[in-house]
Motif scaffolding. Structure first.
Motif, PDB file in Angstrom:
ATOM      1  N   SER A   1     -19.192  -1.766   4.663  1.00  0.00           N
ATOM      2  CA  SER A   1     -18.001  -1.424   3.892  1.00  0.00           C
ATOM      3  C   SER A   1     -18.132  -1.854   2.439  1.00  0.00           C
ATOM      4  CB  SER A   1     -16.762  -2.087   4.514  1.00  0.00           C
ATOM      5  OG  SER A   1     -16.548  -1.601   5.831  1.00  0.00           O
TER       6      SER A   1
ATOM      7  N   GLU B   1     -10.747   6.286   2.412  1.00  0.00           N
ATOM      8  CA  GLU B   1     -10.594   6.011   0.981  1.00  0.00           C
ATOM      9  C   GLU B   1     -10.627   4.518   0.680  1.00  0.00           C
ATOM     10  OE1 GLU B   1      -6.914   7.778  -0.061  1.00  0.00           O
ATOM     11  OE2 GLU B   1      -7.633   9.848   0.070  1.00  0.00           O
ATOM     12  N   ARG B   2     -10.260   3.690   1.666  1.00  0.00           N
ATOM     13  CA  ARG B   2     -10.082   2.250   1.414  1.00  0.00           C
ATOM     14  C   ARG B   2     -11.116   1.406   2.160  1.00  0.00           C
ATOM     15  NH1 ARG B   2      -3.876   2.139   3.011  1.00  0.00           N
ATOM     16  NH2 ARG B   2      -4.105  -0.125   2.724  1.00  0.00           N
TER      17      ARG B   2
ATOM     18  N   ARG C   1     -13.849  -0.036   0.988  1.00  0.00           N
ATOM     19  CA  ARG C   1     -14.202  -1.251   0.242  1.00  0.00           C
ATOM     20  C   ARG C   1     -13.098  -2.298   0.376  1.00  0.00           C
ATOM     21  NH1 ARG C   1     -18.372  -1.465  -3.168  1.00  0.00           N
ATOM     22  NH2 ARG C   1     -17.329  -3.074  -4.416  1.00  0.00           N
ATOM     23  N   GLU C   2     -11.819  -1.855   0.359  1.00  0.00           N
ATOM     24  CA  GLU C   2     -10.706  -2.800   0.536  1.00  0.00           C
ATOM     25  C   GLU C   2     -10.783  -3.470   1.904  1.00  0.00           C
ATOM     26  OE1 GLU C   2      -5.938  -2.600   1.548  1.00  0.00           O
ATOM     27  OE2 GLU C   2      -6.759  -1.021   0.228  1.00  0.00           O
TER      28      GLU C   2
ATOM     29  N   ALA D   1       0.835  -1.209   0.000  1.00  0.00           N
ATOM     30  CA  ALA D   1       0.000   0.000   0.000  1.00  0.00           C
ATOM     31  C   ALA D   1       0.868   1.257   0.000  1.00  0.00           C
ATOM     32  CB  ALA D   1      -0.931  -0.001   1.207  1.00  0.00           C
TER      33      ALA D   1
ATOM     34  N   SER E   1      -6.842   7.809   4.723  1.00  0.00           N
ATOM     35  CA  SER E   1      -6.613   6.584   3.965  1.00  0.00           C
ATOM     36  C   SER E   1      -7.658   5.531   4.305  1.00  0.00           C
ATOM     37  CB  SER E   1      -5.205   6.055   4.252  1.00  0.00           C
ATOM     38  OG  SER E   1      -4.943   4.878   3.530  1.00  0.00           O
TER      39      SER E   1
ATOM     40  N   ASP F   1       2.265   1.662  -3.480  1.00  0.00           N
ATOM     41  CA  ASP F   1       1.210   2.041  -4.422  1.00  0.00           C
ATOM     42  C   ASP F   1       0.870   3.530  -4.306  1.00  0.00           C
ATOM     43  OD1 ASP F   1       1.073  -0.490  -5.431  1.00  0.00           O
ATOM     44  OD2 ASP F   1      -0.597  -1.129  -4.149  1.00  0.00           O
ATOM     45  N   ASN F   2       1.146   4.101  -3.137  1.00  0.00           N
ATOM     46  CA  ASN F   2       0.873   5.529  -2.899  1.00  0.00           C
ATOM     47  C   ASN F   2       2.162   6.219  -2.477  1.00  0.00           C
ATOM     48  OD1 ASN F   2      -2.334   5.566  -2.867  1.00  0.00           O
ATOM     49  ND2 ASN F   2      -1.670   3.782  -1.684  1.00  0.00           N
TER      50      ASN F   2
END
Length: 459
Positions: A456, A363-364, A366-367, A16, A360, A19-20
């Motif tokens: 979620s 933003e995440r 759903r993850e 993660a 974060s 990725d960012n």
């Protein structure tokens, strides 16, 4: 099995971060600058502490310095020639060898005493000339300042008492006149007097601030000779020349006191000491047996010299060690303030990490829901997000350490301020940066773990 499971969570956290990359780097900036500030501030503090210790060693432990000062004394009376109108004024012979002897003989708390006479001369050898400081001292002077020798020996008591033309030279004089030769046993000309070199003084680290504040100077460009050698063979300021008396009489004003300049005795060469100094000695250095007796002994010396100098304060008594320790306390307070400011920047960096991690989590969502749906527990989610914040802090701490070391070196190079980066400061800064990542990363990690997986997935 649980180790492999949590290791997998940490790997996900690392992925993660990569990725960012930009967001992770910006998040780490607060930690980077905070750690760099802590290390550089602690390096400045450590350098200042080391400099103070070096200066204390240079000025000597338990030493008291007596130096002459200018004093203005005016007489009173009429310009008429009768006795009732005669000038009444005080006269002090200034700092003299007799003062040093009296201090040594009368005050029991004094261990060692060394008079010091300084003149500027030119040293000459094989057609080469170099300006030097000729310093008359006795054999205890080198013990007072813990000065060692590269070669040779300190002049003996007999050489001191007889005023023999022997000397010890500083490292710079050895380099200028003798190159790679051993100067011991050879002679060097100072003014018009040939001096036999019997020793070479060790090179010592020296700071300009020590000279400015404590009245000391480097020994590298000095020629040390016995006090009696200076008085007998070079210059004795306690002797008055006839031409100076005539010159003083020609300038005498009936309403004021005239101070007659004390000239040279057997001046073996011309010096640059034409500042009207009336004192036979340039200073007196004395060492007290116990540190607790420093202040009391200084007061006794002050009262004794006041009486000996006709109730005139034409001298100053200072305790360099106490002045330096006071200076050290002041610097310590300053360093604590700087360290606190740097520490606040670390806390601000930690708050920045917490804010970014909270964003974060939002933003995440759903993850997080997907991981929980396929079997991830609350601990797995906590480990994932906590590892992200901790790794950002740790990487930021490593970069901050490198930046702090570079910044410390730049401070030394640009501002000529001594800095010392210690292992302790690196460990503290790194430990704090890791702790900041854990402490400020726990709340976002806990918030992420408490998300309802159904809600979620609907997000």
């Amino acid at each position: 099995m649980w180790i492999e499971r949590y290791f997998h969570d940490i790997i996900i956290g690392i992925e993660a971060i990569f990725d960012n990359r930009l967001k992770s780097m910006l998040t780490a900036l607060g930690i980077i600058f905070g750690v760099a500030a802590v290390i550089s501030m602690m390096a400045i503090g450590k350098g200042a502490e080391q400099e103070i210790l070096e200066q204390i060693k240079m000025v000597g432990v338990n030493n008291i310095v007596v130096t002459p000062t200018s004093v203005s004394v005016e007489g009173s009376g009429s310009k008429s020639g009768d006795d009732s109108g005669a000038r009444r004024s005080k006269f002090s012979k200034g700092l003299s060898l007799l003062d040093a002897q009296a201090i040594s003989e009368v005050i029991p708390s004094v261990d060692k005493v060394s008079p010091v006479i300084s003149f500027n001369y030119s040293a000459i050898l094989n057609g080469k000339s170099n300006p030097v400081v000729l310093e008359g001292v006795d054999e205890s002077y080198f013990e007072l300042f813990s000065i060692g020798l590269q070669a040779g020996e300190i002049f003996s008591q007999t050489q001191s008492e007889m005023g023999q033309p022997v000397c010890l030279i500083g490292d710079n004089i050895k380099s200028v006149f003798f190159k790679q030769e051993n100067p011991v046993g050879k002679s060097i000309k100072c003014g018009k007097i040939w001096l036999k070199v019997i020793g070479v003084v060790e090179k010592r680290d020296f700071t300009t601030s020590a000279s400015d504040e404590m009245g000391i100077s480097s020994s590298d460009n000095k020629i040390f000779v016995p006090v009696q050698t200076v008085l007998l063979r070079f210059k004795n300021r306690s002797l008055i020349r006839a031409d100076e008396v005539e010159k003083a009489n020609s300038k005498q004003d009936g309403g004021g006191m005239v101070i007659v300049g004390m000239g040279s005795g057997s001046d073996g060469g011309s010096s640059n000491d034409n500042d009207g100094n009336l004192n036979q000695l340039s200073k007196i250095i004395l060492q007290v047996k116990e540190t607790e007796q420093l202040s009391e002994t200084a007061n006794i010396v002050k009262r004794m010299l006041y009486r000996r100098h006709s109730d005139m304060y034409d001298f100053e008594v200072t305790i360099p060690e106490l002045l330096l320790k006071q200076q050290q306390r002041t610097k310590n307070i300053f360093n604590v303030v700087l360290g606190a400011i740097a520490g606040i920047s670390l806390i601000v960096g930690g708050i920045g990490i917490m804010n970014i991690m909270l964003a974060s989590v939002m933003e995440r969502i759903r993850e997080i829901g997907t991981r929980q749906a396929i079997g991830a527990s609350q601990k797995d989610i906590i480990v994932q997000f906590l590892s992200e914040s901790t790794l950002i802090s740790v990487f930021g701490g490593i970069i901050g350490i490198i930046l702090g070391v570079i910044l410390s070196q730049m401070i030394t190079a640009i501002f000529d301020i001594k800095t010392i980066v210690s292992l302790f400061s690196i460990v503290i800064a790194f430990g704090v940066s890791a702790a900041v990542g854990i402490i400020f990363g726990y709340l976002p990690a806990k918030q992420a773990a408490e998300k309802d997986p159904v809600e979620s997935l609907r997000y």
